[in-house]
Motif scaffolding. Structure first.
Motif, mmCIF file in Angstrom:
data_model
loop_
_atom_site.group_PDB
_atom_site.id
_atom_site.type_symbol
_atom_site.label_atom_id
_atom_site.label_comp_id
_atom_site.label_asym_id
_atom_site.label_seq_id
_atom_site.Cartn_x
_atom_site.Cartn_y
_atom_site.Cartn_z
ATOM 1 N N VAL A 5 3.834 8.545 -0.088
ATOM 2 C CA VAL A 5 4.131 7.199 0.038
ATOM 3 C C VAL A 5 3.185 6.268 -0.634
ATOM 4 O O VAL A 5 3.512 5.437 -1.123
ATOM 5 C CB VAL A 5 4.487 6.773 1.339
ATOM 6 C CG1 VAL A 5 5.622 7.222 2.250
ATOM 7 C CG2 VAL A 5 3.182 6.688 2.185
ATOM 8 N N THR A 6 1.852 6.607 -0.749
ATOM 9 C CA THR A 6 0.955 5.769 -1.284
ATOM 10 C C THR A 6 0.730 6.229 -2.678
ATOM 11 O O THR A 6 0.369 5.251 -3.658
ATOM 12 C CB THR A 6 -0.301 5.894 -0.789
ATOM 13 O OG1 THR A 6 -0.689 7.218 -0.732
ATOM 14 C CG2 THR A 6 -0.341 5.304 0.663
ATOM 15 N N ILE B 33 7.457 11.536 8.480
ATOM 16 C CA ILE B 33 7.891 10.715 7.499
ATOM 17 C C ILE B 33 8.852 9.565 8.037
ATOM 18 O O ILE B 33 9.197 8.590 7.579
ATOM 19 C CB ILE B 33 8.546 11.474 6.437
ATOM 20 C CG1 ILE B 33 8.823 10.352 4.930
ATOM 21 C CG2 ILE B 33 10.212 11.829 6.684
ATOM 22 C CD1 ILE B 33 7.601 10.420 4.363
ATOM 23 N N ILE C 157 0.771 -1.276 -0.045
ATOM 24 C CA ILE C 157 -0.044 -0.044 0.101
ATOM 25 C C ILE C 157 0.860 1.292 -0.031
ATOM 26 O O ILE C 157 0.359 2.294 -0.310
ATOM 27 C CB ILE C 157 -0.797 0.019 1.317
ATOM 28 C CG1 ILE C 157 -0.314 -0.023 2.458
ATOM 29 C CG2 ILE C 157 -2.138 -1.047 0.947
ATOM 30 C CD1 ILE C 157 -1.149 0.097 3.812
ATOM 31 N N VAL D 127 5.278 2.882 -0.544
ATOM 32 C CA VAL D 127 6.633 2.601 -0.840
ATOM 33 C C VAL D 127 7.364 3.820 -0.336
ATOM 34 O O VAL D 127 6.819 5.056 -0.426
ATOM 35 C CB VAL D 127 6.753 2.437 -2.413
ATOM 36 C CG1 VAL D 127 8.133 2.284 -2.626
ATOM 37 C CG2 VAL D 127 5.814 1.537 -2.965
ATOM 38 N N SER E 38 5.257 8.056 -4.881
ATOM 39 C CA SER E 38 6.536 6.878 -4.951
ATOM 40 C C SER E 38 6.182 5.689 -5.456
ATOM 41 O O SER E 38 6.930 5.055 -5.656
ATOM 42 C CB SER E 38 6.983 6.676 -3.458
ATOM 43 O OG SER E 38 6.035 6.071 -2.798
ATOM 44 N N THR F 290 5.109 -0.608 2.572
ATOM 45 C CA THR F 290 4.083 -1.052 3.523
ATOM 46 C C THR F 290 3.174 -2.115 3.093
ATOM 47 O O THR F 290 2.745 -2.076 1.752
ATOM 48 C CB THR F 290 3.468 0.339 4.014
ATOM 49 O OG1 THR F 290 4.196 1.306 4.626
ATOM 50 C CG2 THR F 290 2.525 -0.130 5.417
ATOM 51 N N PRO G 36 5.070 4.055 8.570
ATOM 52 C CA PRO G 36 5.714 3.144 7.665
ATOM 53 C C PRO G 36 5.654 3.767 6.295
ATOM 54 O O PRO G 36 4.875 4.432 6.090
ATOM 55 C CB PRO G 36 4.806 1.889 7.936
ATOM 56 C CG PRO G 36 3.745 2.756 8.483
ATOM 57 C CD PRO G 36 3.812 3.789 9.295
ATOM 58 N N PRO G 37 6.273 3.175 5.216
ATOM 59 C CA PRO G 37 7.212 2.263 5.613
ATOM 60 C C PRO G 37 8.701 2.574 5.763
ATOM 61 O O PRO G 37 9.609 2.023 5.469
ATOM 62 C CB PRO G 37 7.283 1.598 3.979
ATOM 63 C CG PRO G 37 7.214 2.669 3.228
ATOM 64 C CD PRO G 37 6.335 3.666 3.862
ATOM 65 N N SER G 38 9.090 3.681 6.395
ATOM 66 C CA SER G 38 10.308 4.218 6.507
ATOM 67 C C SER G 38 11.255 3.264 7.470
ATOM 68 O O SER G 38 10.540 2.712 8.536
ATOM 69 C CB SER G 38 10.173 5.248 7.491
ATOM 70 O OG SER G 38 11.472 6.094 7.980
ATOM 71 N N ASP G 39 12.584 3.156 7.196
ATOM 72 C CA ASP G 39 13.387 2.312 7.957
ATOM 73 C C ASP G 39 14.567 3.153 8.203
ATOM 74 O O ASP G 39 15.759 2.806 8.563
ATOM 75 C CB ASP G 39 13.821 1.083 7.328
ATOM 76 C CG ASP G 39 14.674 0.301 8.209
ATOM 77 O OD1 ASP G 39 14.401 0.199 9.540
ATOM 78 O OD2 ASP G 39 15.473 -0.394 7.687
ATOM 79 N N THR G 40 14.570 4.495 8.252
ATOM 80 C CA THR G 40 15.498 5.322 8.331
ATOM 81 C C THR G 40 15.849 5.686 9.746
ATOM 82 O O THR G 40 14.768 5.414 10.490
ATOM 83 C CB THR G 40 15.454 6.883 7.592
ATOM 84 O OG1 THR G 40 14.080 7.315 7.790
ATOM 85 C CG2 THR G 40 15.557 6.491 6.186
#
Lengths: 345, 171
Positions: free
Chosen positions: B21-22, B64, A121, A123, B25, A134, B68-72
């Motif tokens: 993000v939805t 941000i 859903i 990125v 990106s 996600t 999610p989906p941040s992994d920073t």
């Protein structure tokens, strides 16, 4: 009050009318009927001509109300059109989703993985350099950290964080990801690491003398307990090898089977298989596939030939019975029917 | 008053992060992801001033980083965006308040955001930053930001005028 002329005219007309009534009531052929038929012949002709001239207008039906409702009708048709277009678009996207789920099911079945389907859903932005997405399944759906994520093409990544209804998945191509890989043909093992680029992974063999050729496929070696990576999942194909056999830094470039820019339906492996599926999940290589198809067709053709023979035999039998049992027609018919049914495949 | 300003800043930022993000990106555009969040931060700074810009930058980075989906590393984007929000609000003067000036400021801010994040991430030891793709990411980010600016900046100005007129900078 009325002028004299008027009174006379009125009187003439009334008398004439009454005369017509009387003449007509009298019935039979008379001057009136011939006059009537002459007049009606002429008016009939005129009517036909007029009808032809006006037909474009009249054939439109209820033209007055049509004209008034045109705007409404156009709006109605437009709405209907939109609805149909939406249905067509949705059916296309539904079909794409169904195909993706089919592929996932094929992989899950081949490897006996128990998967939970989910959809990507969100990125992460490219400028974070982190390949994370996600998915719309979380702890409430039974997702836990370090579970393997696959799709119909192969290994996608692993679950990094879990929320109640969503999870974050770090993709295999992320620069922080690494997975134990096994070469499908030679059984050599090594480490596959993400590079941060979506179309390449690094593969380093543990045995620097091991044989490796371009085109070899890699599958996951599998972690203890199937986490974070379940065994036997297709990773990618070797496209380039730098260094020669025996060199310490012998690294192969691997193109992942999964296109990370096209991720939509993924599956989270909630239970790895009891036994390593080995190479059974890998897509069949092309030349093998061709052979298989050829073989399959031959077999099918053979089967059909056999079936034909069998049918012929059965029909012959039935005919013989017919000939023998002429006396008992009913019974013969019943037999015939039964044998026909039996012959129908 | 403060709460209302916070909402006028916070809600657009939240929406921007979700759209980023939805939708943005996932478009698969070459180079960077269009950085709607930075554009919104700069728009706040241009409409309200450096303090609000800094606050917006901090908030945007936090959103941000934790969502999610941040992994920073949480806080990296906060630091970078905060600086950008403050500087954008500070340096702008009335002569820059033209469409062209606005586009330039937003484009530079987006470039600074991508470059700044890459630098701070590298300093913090992230293995992910690909320095050979940093130039492309930076340039494309500036370009996408410049394209988003003419829509976002006037919208933010309008929103401020409607809901928090006491902080609107006169243009």
């Amino acid at each position: 009050m009325l002028s004299r002329r008027t009174r006379i005219a009125l009187a003439v007309l009334v008398v004439a009318s009454l005369t017509f009534v009387i003449l007509d009531l009298r019935g039979g052929e008379g001057p009136l009927s011939s006059a009537r038929s002459a007049v009606s012949a002429v008016t009939g002709l005129l009517q036909r001509g007029a009808a032809t001239v006006f037909s474009p207008v009249t054939s439109a039906g209820d033209w007055w109300s049509t004209w008034r409702n045109q705007a409404g009708q156009i709006a109605e048709l437009r709405a209907e059109n939109r609805e149909l277009e939406r249905a067509v678009r949705e059916s296309a996207s539904d079909r794409a989703r169904a195909d993706a789920l089919d592929e996932l099911l094929r992989v899950a079945t081949a490897g006996r993985y128990r998967v939970l389907p989910a959809e990507v859903i969100a990125v992460g932005p490219a400028q974070d350099y982190a390949w994370t997405v996600t998915i719309d399944a979380g702890s409430l759906d039974g997702i836990e950290r370090e579970m393997t994520v696959i799709n119909g093409q192969g290994l996608v990544g692993r679950v990094l964080k879990v929320n109640q209804t969503t999870s974050t998945v770090v993709l295999l191509v992320d620069a922080s990801a690494a997975v134990g890989g096994r070469v499908a043909t030679t059984e050599e093992i090594g480490i596959v690491a993400g590079t941060g680029r979506q179309d390449s992974l690094d593969f380093q063999l543990l045995d620097p003398l091991a044989e490796l050729v371009i085109g070899d496929s890699l599958v996951t070696f599998g972690s203890r307990g199937g986490r974070p990576y379940a065994p036997g999942i297709p990773i990618g194909e070797v496209v380039d090898i730098t260094g020669t056999a025996g060199q310490l830094t012998r690294v192969a470039t691997v193109r992942p089977f999964v296109d990370v820019s096209q991720l939509s339906i993924v599956g989270v492996v909630v239970r790895p298989p009891r036994e390593d599926p080995r190479d059974s999940v890998l897509p069949p290589r092309e030349e093998q596939q061709g052979q298989d198809e050829q073989q399959g067709q031959d077999e099918q053709a053979g089967d059909e030939a056999n079936d034909d023979d069998a049918n012929d035999d059965a029909n012959d039998d039935a005919n013989n019975e017919d000939a023998n049992d002429d006396a008992n027609n009913e019974e013969a018919n019943v037999d015939d029917g039964a044998s026909t049914e039996a012959n129908t495949p | 008053m403060i709460v209302r300003q916070g909402l006028v800043i916070g809600i657009p930022l939240l929406l921007a992060s979700i759209i980023q993000v939805t939708l943005l990106s996932r478009l698969g555009l070459p180079g960077a992801t269009p950085d709607l969040l930075v554009v919104t931060v700069v728009a706040v700074a241009l409409a309200m001033g450096p303090v609000q810009g800094a606050f917006a930058g901090f908030l945007a980075g936090a959103i941000i980083d934790v969502s999610p989906p941040s992994d920073t590393v949480v806080g990296v984007n906060s630091i970078v965006y905060l600086a950008i929000g403050f500087v954008a609000g500070y340096i702008v003067d009335n002569r820059d308040r033209t469409v062209f000036g606005m586009i330039v400021i937003v484009g530079l801010s987006c470039a600074a955001a991508s470059l700044g994040t890459a630098i701070v991430d590298s300093i913090l030891g992230s293995p992910r930053v690909l320095w050979d793709s940093v130039p492309l990411i930076t340039l494309s980010s500036a370009l996408y930001g410049a394209l988003l600016a003419p829509a976002v900046v006037p919208f933010m100005e309008w929103l401020t005028k409607k809901l928090a007129p006491e902080v609107l900078l006169e243009g």
